[in-house]
Design an enzyme around this catalytic site. Sequence first.
Site, PDB file in Angstrom:
ATOM      1  N   ARG A 173      11.137  -5.041  51.693  1.00 42.96           N
ATOM      2  CA  ARG A 173      10.915  -5.277  53.113  1.00 42.96           C
ATOM      3  C   ARG A 173      12.224  -5.167  53.881  1.00 42.96           C
ATOM      4  NH1 ARG A 173       8.744 -10.611  51.096  1.00 42.96           N
ATOM      5  NH2 ARG A 173       7.431  -9.040  50.200  1.00 42.96           N
ATOM      6  N   ARG A 182       8.857  -5.052  59.806  1.00 44.87           N
ATOM      7  CA  ARG A 182       8.436  -5.663  58.538  1.00 44.87           C
ATOM      8  C   ARG A 182       6.979  -5.279  58.275  1.00 44.87           C
ATOM      9  NH1 ARG A 182       8.435 -10.570  55.355  1.00 44.87           N
ATOM     10  NH2 ARG A 182       6.624 -10.303  54.031  1.00 44.87           N
ATOM     11  N   ASP A 227      12.126 -16.781  56.855  1.00 45.62           N
ATOM     12  CA  ASP A 227      11.326 -17.897  56.346  1.00 45.62           C
ATOM     13  C   ASP A 227      11.895 -19.229  56.826  1.00 45.62           C
ATOM     14  OD1 ASP A 227       9.461 -16.450  54.823  1.00 45.62           O
ATOM     15  OD2 ASP A 227      10.883 -16.254  53.167  1.00 45.62           O
ATOM     16  N   ASP A 262      12.885 -10.489  55.912  1.00 45.79           N
ATOM     17  CA  ASP A 262      12.149 -11.729  55.690  1.00 45.79           C
ATOM     18  C   ASP A 262      12.794 -12.810  56.548  1.00 45.79           C
ATOM     19  OD1 ASP A 262      10.024 -11.796  53.940  1.00 45.79           O
ATOM     20  OD2 ASP A 262      11.280 -11.935  52.158  1.00 45.79           O
TER      21      ASP A 262
END
Length: 203
Positions: A128, A119, A133, A131
């Site tokens: 990207r 990343r 999160d 991710d």
Amino acid sequence: MSAPFTQGSSDPTVQPVPASVIEQVDAADTTLSNPKRAVIALGANLGNRLETLQGAIDALEDTPGVRVKGVSPVYETEPWGVEPGSQPSYFNAVVVLKTTLPPSSLLERAHAVEEAFHRVRDERWGPRTLDVDIVAYAEVVSDDPQLTLPHPRAHERAFVLAPWHDVDPEALLPGHGPVADLLDAVTRDGIAPRADLELRLPE
């Protein structure tokens, strides 16, 4: 012919399983004592997106103190905040975990998993490979700039709410209420379920 088994003789094959061993097995299954529930959103729009998401799920499961308990269906999403057609579409999914890691350690692990998939954080809303999160952690509400909980934009993002609702229809987003209600209030434009794709729960 074997000798008759007499009361009081110690046959090692019939010893009860020690309580400590049972506790270890139980602990491994529930991710140690008093695990917390956490919700992680995954997204990828470069490379083999499905393989990347599966690799991230497997890496989370391989983390000490983390057990993956639920994996959502895959959604395909138009990139956020950029010119249409300027980037490949995203694959998104949500994972429900049980973990004994505190939020800060879970965040470190999320970043390590992102870095394992190369990343690069060089532009906001840039493409990207991955991710990872943290959307929510137990009932925690925190405005810590390092890790705001719940995720400050989760309540308005269909690509988080839709897969989360699929994997946990009764879910609540701390401070915002039922995920089902939040999903009803946002547009689903630009996100589509991919019933032809599937992510596996780790073995």
